[in-house]
Design a protein around this motif. Structure first.
Motif, PDB file in Angstrom:
ATOM      1  N   GLU A  13       0.748  -1.372  -0.050  1.00 24.33           N
ATOM      2  CA  GLU A  13       0.059   0.096   0.152  1.00 24.33           C
ATOM      3  C   GLU A  13       0.837   1.216  -0.011  1.00 24.33           C
ATOM      4  O   GLU A  13       0.507   2.282  -0.877  1.00 24.33           O
ATOM      5  N   SER A  14       2.198   1.189   0.868  1.00 20.76           N
ATOM      6  CA  SER A  14       2.806   2.231   0.716  1.00 20.76           C
ATOM      7  C   SER A  14       4.485   1.823   1.033  1.00 20.76           C
ATOM      8  O   SER A  14       4.511   0.830   1.622  1.00 20.76           O
ATOM      9  N   TRP A  15       5.148   2.671   0.335  1.00 22.28           N
ATOM     10  CA  TRP A  15       6.633   2.085   0.594  1.00 22.28           C
ATOM     11  C   TRP A  15       7.483   3.575   0.746  1.00 22.28           C
ATOM     12  O   TRP A  15       7.270   4.578   0.457  1.00 22.28           O
ATOM     13  N   SER A  16       8.583   3.312   1.797  1.00 23.82           N
ATOM     14  CA  SER A  16       9.115   4.482   2.042  1.00 23.82           C
ATOM     15  C   SER A  16      10.768   3.974   2.281  1.00 23.82           C
ATOM     16  O   SER A  16      10.755   3.200   3.022  1.00 23.82           O
ATOM     17  N   GLU A  17      11.830   4.870   1.595  1.00 23.16           N
ATOM     18  CA  GLU A  17      13.246   4.347   1.833  1.00 23.16           C
ATOM     19  C   GLU A  17      13.627   5.367   2.623  1.00 23.16           C
ATOM     20  O   GLU A  17      13.543   6.740   2.234  1.00 23.16           O
ATOM     21  N   GLU A  18      14.061   5.300   3.964  1.00 22.33           N
ATOM     22  CA  GLU A  18      14.418   6.500   4.806  1.00 22.33           C
ATOM     23  C   GLU A  18      16.183   6.239   4.969  1.00 22.33           C
ATOM     24  O   GLU A  18      16.588   4.868   4.724  1.00 22.33           O
ATOM     25  N   PRO A  19      16.883   7.058   5.390  1.00 24.39           N
ATOM     26  CA  PRO A  19      18.119   6.712   5.580  1.00 24.39           C
ATOM     27  C   PRO A  19      18.425   5.676   6.737  1.00 24.39           C
ATOM     28  O   PRO A  19      19.643   5.015   6.600  1.00 24.39           O
ATOM     29  N   TYR A  20      17.524   5.397   7.586  1.00 24.95           N
ATOM     30  CA  TYR A  20      17.731   4.295   8.378  1.00 24.95           C
ATOM     31  C   TYR A  20      17.061   2.891   8.223  1.00 24.95           C
ATOM     32  O   TYR A  20      16.872   1.994   8.915  1.00 24.95           O
ATOM     33  N   GLY A  21      16.422   2.894   6.952  1.00 23.07           N
ATOM     34  CA  GLY A  21      16.085   1.511   6.516  1.00 23.07           C
ATOM     35  C   GLY A  21      14.835   2.014   5.405  1.00 23.07           C
ATOM     36  O   GLY A  21      14.590   2.943   5.006  1.00 23.07           O
ATOM     37  N   VAL A  22      14.353   0.655   5.211  1.00 21.06           N
ATOM     38  CA  VAL A  22      13.196   0.567   4.126  1.00 21.06           C
ATOM     39  C   VAL A  22      12.037   0.165   4.998  1.00 21.06           C
ATOM     40  O   VAL A  22      11.891  -0.907   5.531  1.00 21.06           O
ATOM     41  N   TYR A  23      10.632   0.780   4.669  1.00 22.83           N
ATOM     42  CA  TYR A  23       9.507   0.408   5.393  1.00 22.83           C
ATOM     43  C   TYR A  23       8.494   0.414   4.367  1.00 22.83           C
ATOM     44  O   TYR A  23       8.328   1.302   3.621  1.00 22.83           O
ATOM     45  N   PHE A  24       7.515  -0.480   4.703  1.00 18.53           N
ATOM     46  CA  PHE A  24       6.368  -0.643   3.776  1.00 18.53           C
ATOM     47  C   PHE A  24       5.193  -1.444   4.362  1.00 18.53           C
ATOM     48  O   PHE A  24       5.344  -1.985   5.502  1.00 18.53           O
ATOM     49  N   VAL A  25       4.075  -0.972   3.903  1.00 15.09           N
ATOM     50  CA  VAL A  25       2.872  -1.383   4.618  1.00 15.09           C
ATOM     51  C   VAL A  25       2.044  -2.321   3.430  1.00 15.09           C
ATOM     52  O   VAL A  25       1.789  -2.092   2.327  1.00 15.09           O
ATOM     53  N   SER A  26       1.815  -3.572   4.046  1.00 19.43           N
ATOM     54  CA  SER A  26       1.340  -4.684   3.135  1.00 19.43           C
ATOM     55  C   SER A  26      -0.263  -4.755   3.563  1.00 19.43           C
ATOM     56  O   SER A  26      -0.565  -4.708   4.812  1.00 19.43           O
ATOM     57  N   ARG A  27      -0.967  -5.056   2.601  1.00 17.60           N
ATOM     58  CA  ARG A  27      -2.553  -5.302   2.706  1.00 17.60           C
ATOM     59  C   ARG A  27      -2.784  -6.734   2.241  1.00 17.60           C
ATOM     60  O   ARG A  27      -2.422  -7.179   1.105  1.00 17.60           O
ATOM     61  N   ARG A  28      -3.010  -7.764   3.516  1.00 19.88           N
ATOM     62  CA  ARG A  28      -3.092  -9.129   3.243  1.00 19.88           C
ATOM     63  C   ARG A  28      -4.667  -9.645   3.575  1.00 19.88           C
ATOM     64  O   ARG A  28      -5.225  -8.749   4.405  1.00 19.88           O
ATOM     65  N   LEU A  29      -5.242 -10.397   2.506  1.00 22.69           N
ATOM     66  CA  LEU A  29      -6.408 -10.966   3.003  1.00 22.69           C
ATOM     67  C   LEU A  29      -6.269 -11.795   4.449  1.00 22.69           C
ATOM     68  O   LEU A  29      -5.588 -12.872   4.228  1.00 22.69           O
ATOM     69  N   GLY A  30      -6.834 -11.334   5.489  1.00 23.76           N
ATOM     70  CA  GLY A  30      -6.814 -12.128   6.776  1.00 23.76           C
ATOM     71  C   GLY A  30      -7.330 -13.525   6.693  1.00 23.76           C
ATOM     72  O   GLY A  30      -8.338 -13.824   5.957  1.00 23.76           O
ATOM     73  N   THR A  31      -6.859 -14.418   7.515  1.00 24.21           N
ATOM     74  CA  THR A  31      -7.454 -15.664   7.535  1.00 24.21           C
ATOM     75  C   THR A  31      -8.967 -15.794   8.209  1.00 24.21           C
ATOM     76  O   THR A  31      -9.475 -16.734   7.954  1.00 24.21           O
ATOM     77  N   ASN A  32      -9.203 -14.863   8.942  1.00 23.63           N
ATOM     78  CA  ASN A  32     -10.531 -14.627   9.465  1.00 23.63           C
ATOM     79  C   ASN A  32     -11.430 -13.755   8.445  1.00 23.63           C
ATOM     80  O   ASN A  32     -11.565 -12.669   8.801  1.00 23.63           O
ATOM     81  N   ARG A  33     -11.638 -14.269   7.345  1.00 21.37           N
ATOM     82  CA  ARG A  33     -12.462 -13.483   6.293  1.00 21.37           C
ATOM     83  C   ARG A  33     -13.895 -13.056   6.853  1.00 21.37           C
ATOM     84  O   ARG A  33     -14.539 -13.965   7.272  1.00 21.37           O
ATOM     85  N   ASN A  36     -17.682  -8.392   5.396  1.00 22.51           N
ATOM     86  CA  ASN A  36     -17.465  -6.920   4.569  1.00 22.51           C
ATOM     87  C   ASN A  36     -15.823  -7.221   4.213  1.00 22.51           C
ATOM     88  O   ASN A  36     -14.966  -7.316   4.944  1.00 22.51           O
ATOM     89  N   GLU A  37     -15.715  -7.158   2.821  1.00 29.74           N
ATOM     90  CA  GLU A  37     -14.280  -7.402   2.321  1.00 29.74           C
ATOM     91  C   GLU A  37     -13.284  -6.430   2.762  1.00 29.74           C
ATOM     92  O   GLU A  37     -12.267  -6.630   3.108  1.00 29.74           O
ATOM     93  N   ALA A  38     -13.690  -4.949   2.982  1.00 24.89           N
ATOM     94  CA  ALA A  38     -12.978  -4.144   3.746  1.00 24.89           C
ATOM     95  C   ALA A  38     -12.200  -4.293   4.804  1.00 24.89           C
ATOM     96  O   ALA A  38     -10.948  -4.148   5.163  1.00 24.89           O
ATOM     97  N   GLN A  39     -13.197  -5.007   5.734  1.00 25.50           N
ATOM     98  CA  GLN A  39     -12.791  -5.512   7.143  1.00 25.50           C
ATOM     99  C   GLN A  39     -11.646  -6.783   7.062  1.00 25.50           C
ATOM    100  O   GLN A  39     -10.896  -6.922   7.875  1.00 25.50           O
ATOM    101  N   ALA A  40     -11.932  -7.469   5.771  1.00 21.88           N
ATOM    102  CA  ALA A  40     -11.023  -8.711   5.805  1.00 21.88           C
ATOM    103  C   ALA A  40      -9.518  -8.533   5.609  1.00 21.88           C
ATOM    104  O   ALA A  40      -8.765  -9.420   5.843  1.00 21.88           O
TER     105      ALA A  40
END
Length: 143
Positions: A13-33, A36-40
């Motif tokens: 969903e988002s990606w950031s490369e900073e002087p102290y590392g790389v950070y990103f946010v993943s959106r995964r379909l949870g095992t408890n589907r 409401n798909e948005a909540q899953a």
């Protein structure tokens, strides 16, 4: 691996490369589907502290971790639940995957935000080695 491949594999969903590392946010379909798909979809913060983007993309673990994440999450949650007094009931949700070049998490750690406790805001980590084997007892940190 190319950045576009990693971003697709992990539904980044988002990606950031900073002087102290790389950070990103993943959106995964949870095992408890849920109905409401948005909540899953569950957001997982992935931090690669002290890594450059090139180093992150060269890590061979991404595909395997993506495939085995639900199983590793279940194992980590079972370990955490064994440590918690039986009279307490908590719902654990994977919030973070952490890598740190210093090796403090071995290869990586799965993180869970437990919430408030008598000691303060509690965060729990379970670390794994490069073979995806649990390496230490559960690590508790207060924020």
């Amino acid at each position: 691996m190319r950045k576009s491949e990693l971003m697709t594999l992990w539904n980044v969903e988002s990606w950031s490369e900073e002087p102290y590392g790389v950070y990103f946010v993943s959106r995964r379909l949870g095992t408890n589907r849920l109905e409401n798909e948005a909540q899953a979809f569950q957001k997982i913060n992935i931090s690669c502290t002290s890594y450059t983007e090139t180093e992150v993309l060269s890590l061979p673990m991404w595909k395997q971790l993506s495939v085995e994440l639900d199983e590793l999450d279940q194992l980590a949650q079972e370990l955490i639940q064994q440590e918690i007094p039986q009279e307490e009931s908590i719902v654990l949700t994977l919030t973070d995957i952490m890598l740190n070049k210093s090796g403090c998490y071995d290869a990586f750690a799965l993180g869970y935000d437990i919430g408030e406790s008598p000691a303060g805001h509690l965060y729990v980590l379970v670390s794994f080695d490069e073979n995806f084997t649990v390496q230490q007892d559960v690590i508790y940190e207060t924020l």
